[in-house]
Design a protein around this motif. Structure first.
Motif, PDB file in Angstrom:
ATOM      1  N   LEU A   1       0.933  -1.165   0.319  1.00  0.00           N
ATOM      2  CA  LEU A   1      -0.030   0.070   0.266  1.00  0.00           C
ATOM      3  C   LEU A   1       0.637   1.226  -0.253  1.00  0.00           C
ATOM      4  CD1 LEU A   1      -2.537   1.580   0.231  1.00  0.00           C
ATOM      5  CD2 LEU A   1      -2.293   0.968   2.871  1.00  0.00           C
ATOM      6  N   TYR A   2       2.066   1.218   0.531  1.00  0.00           N
ATOM      7  CA  TYR A   2       2.832   1.899   0.235  1.00  0.00           C
ATOM      8  C   TYR A   2       4.096   2.531  -0.391  1.00  0.00           C
ATOM      9  CZ  TYR A   2       0.233   1.506   4.569  1.00  0.00           C
ATOM     10  OH  TYR A   2      -0.103   1.994   5.259  1.00  0.00           O
ATOM     11  N   GLY A   3       4.842   1.047  -0.862  1.00  0.00           N
ATOM     12  CA  GLY A   3       6.071   1.347  -1.593  1.00  0.00           C
ATOM     13  C   GLY A   3       6.311  -0.409  -1.520  1.00  0.00           C
ATOM     14  N   GLN A   4       6.120  -0.620  -2.611  1.00  0.00           N
ATOM     15  CA  GLN A   4       7.399  -2.422  -3.028  1.00  0.00           C
ATOM     16  C   GLN A   4       8.838  -1.604  -2.374  1.00  0.00           C
ATOM     17  OE1 GLN A   4       6.530  -4.059  -6.136  1.00  0.00           O
ATOM     18  NE2 GLN A   4       4.425  -3.094  -6.262  1.00  0.00           N
TER      19      GLN A   4
ATOM     20  N   VAL B   1      18.343   4.225  -4.743  1.00  0.00           N
ATOM     21  CA  VAL B   1      18.185   5.511  -5.936  1.00  0.00           C
ATOM     22  C   VAL B   1      17.085   5.446  -5.686  1.00  0.00           C
ATOM     23  CG1 VAL B   1      18.612   6.447  -8.229  1.00  0.00           C
ATOM     24  CG2 VAL B   1      20.560   4.834  -6.773  1.00  0.00           C
ATOM     25  N   GLU B   2      16.390   4.264  -6.004  1.00  0.00           N
ATOM     26  CA  GLU B   2      14.567   4.663  -6.585  1.00  0.00           C
ATOM     27  C   GLU B   2      13.731   4.852  -5.044  1.00  0.00           C
ATOM     28  OE1 GLU B   2      13.014   1.625  -8.389  1.00  0.00           O
ATOM     29  OE2 GLU B   2      14.145   1.090  -9.995  1.00  0.00           O
ATOM     30  N   PHE B   3      14.478   4.258  -3.956  1.00  0.00           N
ATOM     31  CA  PHE B   3      14.116   4.599  -2.423  1.00  0.00           C
ATOM     32  C   PHE B   3      13.521   6.018  -2.607  1.00  0.00           C
ATOM     33  CE2 PHE B   3      13.581   5.499   2.320  1.00  0.00           C
ATOM     34  CZ  PHE B   3      12.795   4.217   2.785  1.00  0.00           C
ATOM     35  N   GLU B   4      15.017   6.594  -2.457  1.00  0.00           N
ATOM     36  CA  GLU B   4      15.609   7.832  -2.422  1.00  0.00           C
ATOM     37  C   GLU B   4      14.079   8.658  -3.291  1.00  0.00           C
ATOM     38  OE1 GLU B   4      18.910   8.525  -3.207  1.00  0.00           O
ATOM     39  OE2 GLU B   4      19.991   6.988  -1.422  1.00  0.00           O
ATOM     40  N   GLN B   5      14.142   8.260  -4.429  1.00  0.00           N
ATOM     41  CA  GLN B   5      13.083   9.239  -5.330  1.00  0.00           C
ATOM     42  C   GLN B   5      11.886   9.267  -5.028  1.00  0.00           C
ATOM     43  OE1 GLN B   5      13.887  10.832  -8.062  1.00  0.00           O
ATOM     44  NE2 GLN B   5      11.842  11.597  -8.274  1.00  0.00           N
ATOM     45  N   TRP B   6      11.151   7.484  -4.087  1.00  0.00           N
ATOM     46  CA  TRP B   6       9.869   7.625  -4.115  1.00  0.00           C
ATOM     47  C   TRP B   6       9.906   8.798  -2.737  1.00  0.00           C
ATOM     48  CZ3 TRP B   6       9.118   5.736   0.831  1.00  0.00           C
ATOM     49  CH2 TRP B   6       7.505   5.681   1.345  1.00  0.00           C
ATOM     50  N   LEU B   7      10.803   9.151  -2.672  1.00  0.00           N
ATOM     51  CA  LEU B   7      10.555   9.353  -0.503  1.00  0.00           C
ATOM     52  C   LEU B   7      10.640  10.371  -0.926  1.00  0.00           C
ATOM     53  CD1 LEU B   7      10.856   9.197   2.397  1.00  0.00           C
ATOM     54  CD2 LEU B   7      13.423   9.392   2.688  1.00  0.00           C
TER      55      LEU B   7
ATOM     56  N   GLU C   1       9.677  12.541  -3.490  1.00  0.00           N
ATOM     57  CA  GLU C   1       8.327  12.298  -4.119  1.00  0.00           C
ATOM     58  C   GLU C   1       6.803  12.076  -3.120  1.00  0.00           C
ATOM     59  OE1 GLU C   1       7.665   9.365  -7.228  1.00  0.00           O
ATOM     60  OE2 GLU C   1       8.713  10.652  -8.828  1.00  0.00           O
ATOM     61  N   ARG C   2       7.121  11.054  -2.018  1.00  0.00           N
ATOM     62  CA  ARG C   2       6.222  11.561  -0.817  1.00  0.00           C
ATOM     63  C   ARG C   2       5.828  12.359  -0.169  1.00  0.00           C
ATOM     64  NH1 ARG C   2       2.759   7.550   1.304  1.00  0.00           N
ATOM     65  NH2 ARG C   2       3.067   8.026   4.148  1.00  0.00           N
ATOM     66  N   GLN C   3       7.368  12.593   0.249  1.00  0.00           N
ATOM     67  CA  GLN C   3       7.419  14.398   0.967  1.00  0.00           C
ATOM     68  C   GLN C   3       6.394  15.438   0.517  1.00  0.00           C
ATOM     69  OE1 GLN C   3      11.288  14.389   1.084  1.00  0.00           O
ATOM     70  NE2 GLN C   3      11.571  13.160   3.416  1.00  0.00           N
ATOM     71  N   LYS C   4       7.019  15.706  -1.405  1.00  0.00           N
ATOM     72  CA  LYS C   4       6.078  15.890  -1.797  1.00  0.00           C
ATOM     73  C   LYS C   4       4.356  17.143  -1.544  1.00  0.00           C
ATOM     74  CE  LYS C   4       9.563  17.448  -5.530  1.00  0.00           C
ATOM     75  NZ  LYS C   4       9.890  16.902  -6.978  1.00  0.00           N
ATOM     76  N   LEU C   5       4.210  16.011  -1.601  1.00  0.00           N
ATOM     77  CA  LEU C   5       2.999  15.055  -1.651  1.00  0.00           C
ATOM     78  C   LEU C   5       2.386  15.610  -0.196  1.00  0.00           C
ATOM     79  CD1 LEU C   5       2.312  11.592  -3.616  1.00  0.00           C
ATOM     80  CD2 LEU C   5       1.577  13.530  -4.273  1.00  0.00           C
ATOM     81  N   ARG C   6       2.729  15.119   0.761  1.00  0.00           N
ATOM     82  CA  ARG C   6       2.942  15.649   2.235  1.00  0.00           C
ATOM     83  C   ARG C   6       2.594  17.026   2.164  1.00  0.00           C
ATOM     84  NH1 ARG C   6       2.723  12.077   6.639  1.00  0.00           N
ATOM     85  NH2 ARG C   6       3.905  13.383   7.292  1.00  0.00           N
ATOM     86  N   LEU C   7       3.659  17.715   1.662  1.00  0.00           N
ATOM     87  CA  LEU C   7       3.702  18.924   1.655  1.00  0.00           C
ATOM     88  C   LEU C   7       2.648  20.140   0.524  1.00  0.00           C
ATOM     89  CD1 LEU C   7       7.550  19.764   0.923  1.00  0.00           C
ATOM     90  CD2 LEU C   7       6.246  20.105   3.414  1.00  0.00           C
ATOM     91  N   ILE C   8       1.828  19.339   0.043  1.00  0.00           N
ATOM     92  CA  ILE C   8       1.022  19.431  -0.771  1.00  0.00           C
ATOM     93  C   ILE C   8      -0.471  19.724   0.203  1.00  0.00           C
ATOM     94  CG2 ILE C   8      -0.775  19.196  -2.485  1.00  0.00           C
ATOM     95  CD1 ILE C   8       1.954  19.014  -4.136  1.00  0.00           C
ATOM     96  N   ALA C   9      -0.559  18.357   0.680  1.00  0.00           N
ATOM     97  CA  ALA C   9      -1.677  18.039   1.733  1.00  0.00           C
ATOM     98  C   ALA C   9      -1.759  18.986   2.754  1.00  0.00           C
ATOM     99  CB  ALA C   9      -1.437  16.749   1.785  1.00  0.00           C
TER     100      ALA C   9
END
Length: 451
Positions: A427-430, A435-441, A443-451
Motif C-alpha cells: 500500500l505504501y511501497g514495494q 536510488v529508487e527508494f530515495e526518489q519515492w521518498l 515524491e512522498r514528501q512533496k505530496l505530504r507538503l501539498i496535502a
C-alpha cells in the motif's frame, strides 16, 4: 629325465591373504568399497533382461557429533555394532559393505522396490534401539537412499550416484527415513550444484544488492525506516529472490559471508542517508544459522565502525526459531546487539513456537505481525481475534508493533484501531533499490507538503 618342483602353497596363501585384505574393511570385516563395486558391476552385467539390481545407500545421522564428543575409539565401536545390527536386517543373499566413515551399501539379492523398502524399514526400526557401549547408551539412526538398475542408472557409477542422491534427500527431509530415487531428485541436486558454484562466485563478484521497503508510522504517515531485502543479480538467470537461495546459503555455510555483506552494505547505506539528512533506521534479517557463529556481534560492530555510523541506525530482525534453539545464547546475543545501539525485532510473529513466558524473558524492542494474519482480517473473524490478541500481548510486554503486508486502506484502518505503531506493505511501497527508494521518498514528501 630330470624333474624339479617348487612348493608354491605359501605363495598362493599369501596372495589369497592380500586379495582378502584388499577387499575387506579392516574395522568391521565387511566387504569394502572395492569389493562391493566389483559385486555391483558383476550383478549389473549378469542380470537377465527385465530383472533389476537394487542397492541401499546408508549414512548414519549425527555420527560426527558422537565421534567428536566421545572420541574416535568410541566411534569405531559404534560403527562395528551398527554394522552387526544392520546385518541382522538383511535378506538371504544380500551383501553389506562399508564404504568408509559412516557410509554403508547393501546390494540386494532381490531387486524390487517393495523388497528394498521393506529392508530399509527393518534397518530403521532396528536402529531406533540404543546401542550400549560400556556405561554409555547412544541413540543413532540412518538415512537411506534406494536405487535400481536400469531404472535409476545403467552403470555402477550412475546407480550409486542415484542412491546417494536419494539418501541426501532423506536426510534433508528429516533424517531416520528412506527415499527411493526419482528424476525430480536429480533436478534438485543439479540445482544445488549450480547454487554451490554460482553463489560463491556471486559473493566474490559482488552480484548482490539490497532493496529497501519503507516502514511508516501509522499515526503520522512519516517514513521512519526501511527493511533491507537481499536480491541476487545473476548474469545467467537474472534477478533471483532470496527464497530461492537463502536456504542453500544456510546449509552450505555461506550464510555467514552473505550476512556479513548485508551488515556492511546496510550500515553504509544508513550512513549515507544520515549524511543526507534522512534519519532512517534500516532493518536487516538475521537467520538462526548466523547466530550460531559467536563472531556475529563482532562483525556487526565492525560494519558500524567501517561506516562510521554512530549512533547505530541498523536494526536486526530475528525469527522465532532463533529463540527456540538456544534461548540463553539468544538472550546473550540480543543483549550485545542492543548494547551497540541496535533495536531487535521479532519477525513473522505468530507463525513460530515461542511461548508467552519466553517472550517475556527475551529483550526485544519490536514485534512484526506476519502478513498471513494481515491478509485474512477482512474475511476471517478468527484472524481478527488472533491479531487483536497478539497486539494486546505485545503491548502488555511493552513491545512496539509493526504490521507487515498491508495492501489496503481497510487493513491499515484495522491496525490503526488496535494501536499498532508501524506499518509496511505494498500500500505504501514495494522493495526498491536505494536510488529508487530515495526518489519515492522525495515524491512522498512533496505530496505530504501539498496535502
Amino acid at each position: 629325465l630330470i624333474c624339479s618342483g617348487t612348493d608354491i602353497t605359501e605363495e598362493r596363501r599369501a596372495q589369497e591373504r592380500l586379495t582378502e585384505l584388499a577387499n575387506t574393511d579392516s574395522l568391521t570385516g565387511l566387504a569394502n568399497r572395492n569389493a562391493i563395486q566389483d559385486k555391483i558391476r558383476a550383478a549389473i552385467s549378469s542380470a537377465p533382461d527385465g530383472v533389476s539390481v537394487g542397492i541401499l545407500f546408508l549414512d548414519l545421522d549425527n555420527f560426527k557429533k558422537v565421534n567428536d564428543h566421545y572420541g574416535h575409539v568410541f566411534g569405531d565401536r559404534l560403527i562395528k555394532d551398527v554394522s552387526a545390527a544392520v546385518g541382522t536386517c538383511l535378506n538371504e543373499g544380500d551383501t553389506l559393505a562399508r564404504l568408509g566413515g559412516d557410509e554403508f551399501i547393501v546390494l540386494a539379492a532381490t531387486g524390487t522396490v517393495a523388497s528394498l523398502e521393506a529392508t530399509a524399514q527393518r534397518i530403521l526400526d532396528r536402529l531406533r534401539t540404543p546401542f550400549s557401549l560400556g556405561l554409555v547408551e547412544v541413540y543413532t539412526g540412518c538415512s537411506i537412499g534406494i536405487a535400481l538398475c536400469p531404472e535409476h542408472g545403467d552403470s555402477l557409477e550412475s546407480l550409486i550416484r542415484s542412491a546417494d542422491t536419494a539418501m541426501y534427500v532423506a536426510k534433508d527431509e528429516g533424517k531416520r527415513t528412506y527415499r527411493v530415487f526419482s528424476q525430480e531428485m536429480d533436478r534438485k541436486v543439479a540445482e544445488y550444484m549450480w547454487l554451490d558454484t554460482n553463489l560463491r562466485r556471486g559473493i566474490d563478484e559482488g552480484q548482490f544488492t539490497l532493496y529497501y521497503q519503507p516502514k511508516l508510522s501509522i499515526s503520522t504517515g512519516a517514513v521512519t525506516g526501511a527493511e533491507a531485502l537481499i536480491r541476487w543479480n545473476s548474469p545467467e538467470r537474472g534477478q533471483i529472490m532470496p527464497t530461492e537461495f537463502i536456504r542453500y546459503a544456510e546449509e552450505s555455510g555461506l550464510i555467514g559471508h552473505l550476512g556479513r555483506w548485508v551488515m556492511q552494505t546496510a550500515a553504509a547505506q544508513a550512513a549515507r542517508w544520515k549524511a543526507a539528512g534522512l534519519n532512517l533506521r534500516v532493518a536487516i534479517n538475521v537467520s538462526a544459522r548466523q547466530l550460531v557463529d559467536t563472531a556475529v556481534v563482532r562483525h556487526f560492530a565492525e560494519a558500524l565502525q567501517q561506516a562510521a555510523l554512530d549512533p547505530c541506525l541498523v536494526d536486526l530482525e530475528l525469527t522465532e526459531s532463533c529463540l527456540i534453539e538456544d534461548e540463553a545464547a539468544a538472550i546473550q546475543l540480543i543483549t550485545q546487539f542492543r548494547q551497540l545501539g541496535a533495536q531487535v525485532h521479532l519477525d513473522d510473529f505468530g507463525t513460530g513456537y515461542s511461548s508467552l513466558s519466553q517472550l517475556g524473558r527475551i529483550p526485544l524492542d519490536v514485534i512484526k505481525l506476519d502478513r498471513s494474519f494481515v491478509r485474512s482480517i477482512n474475511e476471517n473473524t478468527k484472524a481478527q481475534a488472533l491479531v487483536r490478541s497478539m497486539v494486546a500481548v505485545a503491548q502488555e510486554l511493552n513491545f512496539k508493533v509493526v504490521a507487515e503486508g498491508i495492501e489496503t486502506e481497510a487493513e491499515e484502518a484495522f491496525m490503526k484501531g488496535l494501536g499498532v505503531e508501524y506499518v509496511q506493505g505494498f500500500l505504501y511501497g514495494q522493495p526498491m533499490p536505494a536510488v529508487e527508494f530515495e526518489q519515492w521518498l522525495r515524491e512522498r514528501q512533496k505530496l505530504r507538503l501539498i496535502a
